[in-house]
Design a protein around this motif. Sequence first.
Motif, PDB file in Angstrom:
ATOM      1  N   GLY A  26       0.867  -1.374  -0.171  1.00  0.00           N
ATOM      2  CA  GLY A  26       0.056  -0.040   0.127  1.00  0.00           C
ATOM      3  C   GLY A  26       0.776   1.274   0.174  1.00  0.00           C
ATOM      4  N   ARG A  27       2.158   1.218   0.375  1.00  0.00           N
ATOM      5  CA  ARG A  27       2.817   2.479   0.791  1.00  0.00           C
ATOM      6  C   ARG A  27       2.842   3.162  -0.723  1.00  0.00           C
ATOM      7  NH1 ARG A  27       7.868   2.889  -1.007  1.00  0.00           N
ATOM      8  NH2 ARG A  27       9.168   4.691  -0.386  1.00  0.00           N
ATOM      9  N   PRO A  28       3.106   2.675  -1.966  1.00  0.00           N
ATOM     10  CA  PRO A  28       3.360   3.460  -3.025  1.00  0.00           C
ATOM     11  C   PRO A  28       2.151   4.252  -3.331  1.00  0.00           C
ATOM     12  CG  PRO A  28       4.135   1.289  -3.387  1.00  0.00           C
ATOM     13  CD  PRO A  28       3.567   1.299  -2.183  1.00  0.00           C
ATOM     14  N   VAL A  29       0.957   3.959  -2.991  1.00  0.00           N
ATOM     15  CA  VAL A  29      -0.334   4.195  -3.601  1.00  0.00           C
ATOM     16  C   VAL A  29      -1.236   5.190  -2.401  1.00  0.00           C
ATOM     17  CG1 VAL A  29      -0.511   2.748  -5.344  1.00  0.00           C
ATOM     18  CG2 VAL A  29      -1.596   1.939  -3.187  1.00  0.00           C
ATOM     19  N   GLU A  30      -0.482   5.450  -1.218  1.00  0.00           N
ATOM     20  CA  GLU A  30      -1.192   5.655  -0.183  1.00  0.00           C
ATOM     21  C   GLU A  30      -1.749   7.207  -0.415  1.00  0.00           C
ATOM     22  OE1 GLU A  30      -0.503   7.133   4.547  1.00  0.00           O
ATOM     23  OE2 GLU A  30       1.083   6.676   3.038  1.00  0.00           O
ATOM     24  N   HIS A  31      -1.085   7.968  -1.161  1.00  0.00           N
ATOM     25  CA  HIS A  31      -2.025   9.377  -1.347  1.00  0.00           C
ATOM     26  C   HIS A  31      -2.333   9.622  -2.758  1.00  0.00           C
ATOM     27  CE1 HIS A  31      -0.696  10.749   2.474  1.00  0.00           C
ATOM     28  NE2 HIS A  31       0.559  10.326   2.295  1.00  0.00           N
ATOM     29  N   LEU A  32      -2.609   8.450  -3.507  1.00  0.00           N
ATOM     30  CA  LEU A  32      -3.379   8.551  -5.028  1.00  0.00           C
ATOM     31  C   LEU A  32      -4.460   8.165  -4.797  1.00  0.00           C
ATOM     32  CD1 LEU A  32      -0.426   6.662  -7.013  1.00  0.00           C
ATOM     33  CD2 LEU A  32      -0.518   8.977  -6.432  1.00  0.00           C
ATOM     34  N   THR A  33      -5.405   8.843  -5.745  1.00  0.00           N
ATOM     35  CA  THR A  33      -6.792   8.315  -5.988  1.00  0.00           C
ATOM     36  C   THR A  33      -6.905   6.976  -6.557  1.00  0.00           C
ATOM     37  OG1 THR A  33      -6.803   9.211  -8.131  1.00  0.00           O
ATOM     38  CG2 THR A  33      -7.531  10.777  -6.236  1.00  0.00           C
ATOM     39  N   LEU A  34      -7.934   6.208  -6.539  1.00  0.00           N
ATOM     40  CA  LEU A  34      -8.169   5.137  -7.250  1.00  0.00           C
ATOM     41  C   LEU A  34      -7.697   5.018  -8.902  1.00  0.00           C
ATOM     42  CD1 LEU A  34      -8.443   2.095  -7.303  1.00  0.00           C
ATOM     43  CD2 LEU A  34     -11.248   2.774  -7.536  1.00  0.00           C
ATOM     44  N   GLU A  35      -8.181   6.345  -9.177  1.00  0.00           N
ATOM     45  CA  GLU A  35      -8.017   6.471 -10.746  1.00  0.00           C
ATOM     46  C   GLU A  35      -6.520   6.649 -11.285  1.00  0.00           C
ATOM     47  OE1 GLU A  35     -10.299   8.004  -8.689  1.00  0.00           O
ATOM     48  OE2 GLU A  35     -11.918   6.858  -9.753  1.00  0.00           O
ATOM     49  N   GLN A  36      -5.931   7.335 -10.250  1.00  0.00           N
ATOM     50  CA  GLN A  36      -4.478   7.576 -10.240  1.00  0.00           C
ATOM     51  C   GLN A  36      -3.536   6.279 -10.229  1.00  0.00           C
ATOM     52  OE1 GLN A  36      -4.014  10.804  -7.323  1.00  0.00           O
ATOM     53  NE2 GLN A  36      -3.564  12.148  -8.797  1.00  0.00           N
ATOM     54  N   ILE A  37      -4.086   5.436  -9.402  1.00  0.00           N
ATOM     55  CA  ILE A  37      -3.448   4.167  -9.161  1.00  0.00           C
ATOM     56  C   ILE A  37      -3.584   3.157 -10.525  1.00  0.00           C
ATOM     57  CG2 ILE A  37      -3.666   2.084  -7.889  1.00  0.00           C
ATOM     58  CD1 ILE A  37      -4.416   3.456  -5.388  1.00  0.00           C
ATOM     59  N   LYS A  38      -4.965   3.177 -10.880  1.00  0.00           N
ATOM     60  CA  LYS A  38      -5.220   2.576 -12.393  1.00  0.00           C
ATOM     61  C   LYS A  38      -4.202   3.286 -13.490  1.00  0.00           C
ATOM     62  CE  LYS A  38      -9.632   0.633 -11.053  1.00  0.00           C
ATOM     63  NZ  LYS A  38     -11.233   0.646 -11.156  1.00  0.00           N
ATOM     64  N   GLU A  39      -4.247   4.193 -13.655  1.00  0.00           N
ATOM     65  CA  GLU A  39      -3.460   4.925 -14.571  1.00  0.00           C
ATOM     66  C   GLU A  39      -1.852   4.645 -14.571  1.00  0.00           C
ATOM     67  OE1 GLU A  39      -2.146   9.480 -15.726  1.00  0.00           O
ATOM     68  OE2 GLU A  39      -3.961   9.234 -14.817  1.00  0.00           O
ATOM     69  N   LYS A  40      -1.395   4.445 -13.183  1.00  0.00           N
ATOM     70  CA  LYS A  40      -0.011   4.007 -13.014  1.00  0.00           C
ATOM     71  C   LYS A  40       0.253   2.751 -13.064  1.00  0.00           C
ATOM     72  CE  LYS A  40       3.796   4.950  -9.867  1.00  0.00           C
ATOM     73  NZ  LYS A  40       4.183   5.830  -8.601  1.00  0.00           N
ATOM     74  N   TYR A  41      -0.734   1.718 -12.441  1.00  0.00           N
ATOM     75  CA  TYR A  41      -0.478   0.480 -12.844  1.00  0.00           C
ATOM     76  C   TYR A  41      -1.334  -0.681 -13.388  1.00  0.00           C
ATOM     77  CZ  TYR A  41       2.223   1.587  -8.561  1.00  0.00           C
ATOM     78  OH  TYR A  41       3.325   2.006  -7.580  1.00  0.00           O
ATOM     79  N   GLY A  42      -2.062  -0.021 -14.078  1.00  0.00           N
ATOM     80  CA  GLY A  42      -3.319  -0.749 -15.080  1.00  0.00           C
ATOM     81  C   GLY A  42      -4.464  -0.843 -14.366  1.00  0.00           C
ATOM     82  N   THR A 255      -7.202  -5.783  -2.682  1.00  0.00           N
ATOM     83  CA  THR A 255      -8.604  -4.876  -2.448  1.00  0.00           C
ATOM     84  C   THR A 255      -8.307  -3.594  -1.670  1.00  0.00           C
ATOM     85  OG1 THR A 255      -9.696  -6.967  -3.135  1.00  0.00           O
ATOM     86  CG2 THR A 255     -11.032  -5.207  -2.383  1.00  0.00           C
ATOM     87  N   THR A 256      -7.793  -4.163  -0.608  1.00  0.00           N
ATOM     88  CA  THR A 256      -7.817  -3.057   0.523  1.00  0.00           C
ATOM     89  C   THR A 256      -6.724  -1.984   0.117  1.00  0.00           C
ATOM     90  OG1 THR A 256      -5.573  -3.910   1.535  1.00  0.00           O
ATOM     91  CG2 THR A 256      -7.861  -4.653   2.525  1.00  0.00           C
ATOM     92  N   VAL A 257      -5.692  -2.123  -0.836  1.00  0.00           N
ATOM     93  CA  VAL A 257      -4.712  -1.074  -0.949  1.00  0.00           C
ATOM     94  C   VAL A 257      -5.167  -0.357  -2.411  1.00  0.00           C
ATOM     95  CG1 VAL A 257      -2.754  -2.151   0.098  1.00  0.00           C
ATOM     96  CG2 VAL A 257      -3.272  -2.553  -2.338  1.00  0.00           C
ATOM     97  N   ASN A 258      -5.966  -0.914  -3.102  1.00  0.00           N
ATOM     98  CA  ASN A 258      -6.362  -0.111  -4.374  1.00  0.00           C
ATOM     99  C   ASN A 258      -7.960   0.657  -4.222  1.00  0.00           C
ATOM    100  OD1 ASN A 258      -4.695  -0.859  -6.743  1.00  0.00           O
ATOM    101  ND2 ASN A 258      -5.010  -2.850  -5.752  1.00  0.00           N
ATOM    102  N   ILE A 259      -7.553   1.810  -3.246  1.00  0.00           N
ATOM    103  CA  ILE A 259      -8.606   2.644  -2.829  1.00  0.00           C
ATOM    104  C   ILE A 259      -8.108   3.877  -2.755  1.00  0.00           C
ATOM    105  CG2 ILE A 259      -9.649   0.919  -1.297  1.00  0.00           C
ATOM    106  CD1 ILE A 259      -8.336   2.434   1.006  1.00  0.00           C
ATOM    107  N   THR A 260      -9.076   4.792  -2.752  1.00  0.00           N
ATOM    108  CA  THR A 260      -8.659   6.325  -2.749  1.00  0.00           C
ATOM    109  C   THR A 260      -8.547   6.629  -1.036  1.00  0.00           C
ATOM    110  OG1 THR A 260      -9.753   7.058  -4.864  1.00  0.00           O
ATOM    111  CG2 THR A 260      -9.269   8.814  -3.141  1.00  0.00           C
ATOM    112  N   GLY A 261      -7.296   6.525  -0.692  1.00  0.00           N
ATOM    113  CA  GLY A 261      -7.478   6.815   0.738  1.00  0.00           C
ATOM    114  C   GLY A 261      -6.307   6.107   1.369  1.00  0.00           C
ATOM    115  N   ASP A 262      -6.330   5.798   2.692  1.00  0.00           N
ATOM    116  CA  ASP A 262      -5.074   5.251   3.669  1.00  0.00           C
ATOM    117  C   ASP A 262      -4.889   3.929   3.053  1.00  0.00           C
ATOM    118  OD1 ASP A 262      -3.055   4.994   5.179  1.00  0.00           O
ATOM    119  OD2 ASP A 262      -4.157   5.841   7.119  1.00  0.00           O
ATOM    120  N   SER A 263      -4.144   3.565   1.914  1.00  0.00           N
ATOM    121  CA  SER A 263      -3.952   2.249   1.500  1.00  0.00           C
ATOM    122  C   SER A 263      -3.085   1.408   2.363  1.00  0.00           C
ATOM    123  CB  SER A 263      -3.441   2.325   0.295  1.00  0.00           C
ATOM    124  OG  SER A 263      -4.057   2.993  -0.789  1.00  0.00           O
ATOM    125  N   ASP A 264      -2.090   2.065   2.840  1.00  0.00           N
ATOM    126  CA  ASP A 264      -1.195   1.215   3.511  1.00  0.00           C
ATOM    127  C   ASP A 264      -1.624   0.695   5.221  1.00  0.00           C
ATOM    128  OD1 ASP A 264      -0.637   3.828   3.942  1.00  0.00           O
ATOM    129  OD2 ASP A 264       0.993   3.532   5.363  1.00  0.00           O
TER     130      ASP A 264
END
Length: 318
Positions: A26-42, A255-264
Amino acid sequence: MDSRTIDIEKKLRGYLFGMACADALGRPVEHLTLEQIKEKYGEGGISELPPNSPWTDDTQLMLVLSRGLLHGAELELPGLMDKIAEELVLWLDEPDLGAGATTRGAALNLNDGIHWSRSGLNSKTCGSLMRVGILGFIFRNDPEKLIKAALFSGRITHFHPVADAASIAGAYAVKLALDGVSPDEMFLPLLRVTEGISDEFTEALKGSYEMAHSSLENKEALQKIGQGWYADETFALAYFCILRYPDDYKKAVQTTVNITGDSDSVGSVAGGILGARLGLEAVPISWIEALKEKELLEEMVAPLLEKYLQVSQNKLRS
């Protein structure tokens, strides 16, 4: 070592590595929105740990609490809290892995000589919840002390009813997991031990359970629960994911880390609970191998297991 001790050792490793791997994912995506996570990781989001993945303050502070337990789990609660407070002061000299202002501010209060009973700040963020699972291991066979230790150790940093309830739930869920209780069957015991502490937490817990059993897709349900910056939401998000995937550590954590929020933090809570329930074998070997400083976790296994056995034996004698 008898078979029961071997089994609990596997579950301890499951908790430690299950939490740390989820934290690192969860660390690399903690401050990303779900849309940003998908843009970066698929479209599937972040799904695997790259080599040499570090954890965050979540695991760091769990280890701080663990050291306090090693120095004083057998003591009465005031003595144990003294030991935990001492470790929090020492933690101020460790590398900053992203700890929140509440935990750091409380540790600075301790460093200034303020007693642990008055050091906590009025905050319902999740810093007390994320570290408490190890209490559920050490005090597994002494639920009364477990609940009190979770409450008072949480208040050292976070003095708020939401944080109180979440700390108790976080520790007690690990105890239930070690006892072999399924996530679905955890619901009523978790309601019972947190009853009357925080209406916000109770509503979040009930909502999590209801949505996990609804026809809502994960994305929609998780958005309804919240982002996890506050402890009631953090626990509710983690609980939703382990309810949906009670026997699949990897899928639950993804599932827990791919959220808009405190992923880690959400990942840490869910990963620790499921790791404790399913054991080390449920955690992907590739994730464990990719974890930076995994030897620090391994070094804690033997002393924590010894302390667990000591505390459990003391309880039997009393």
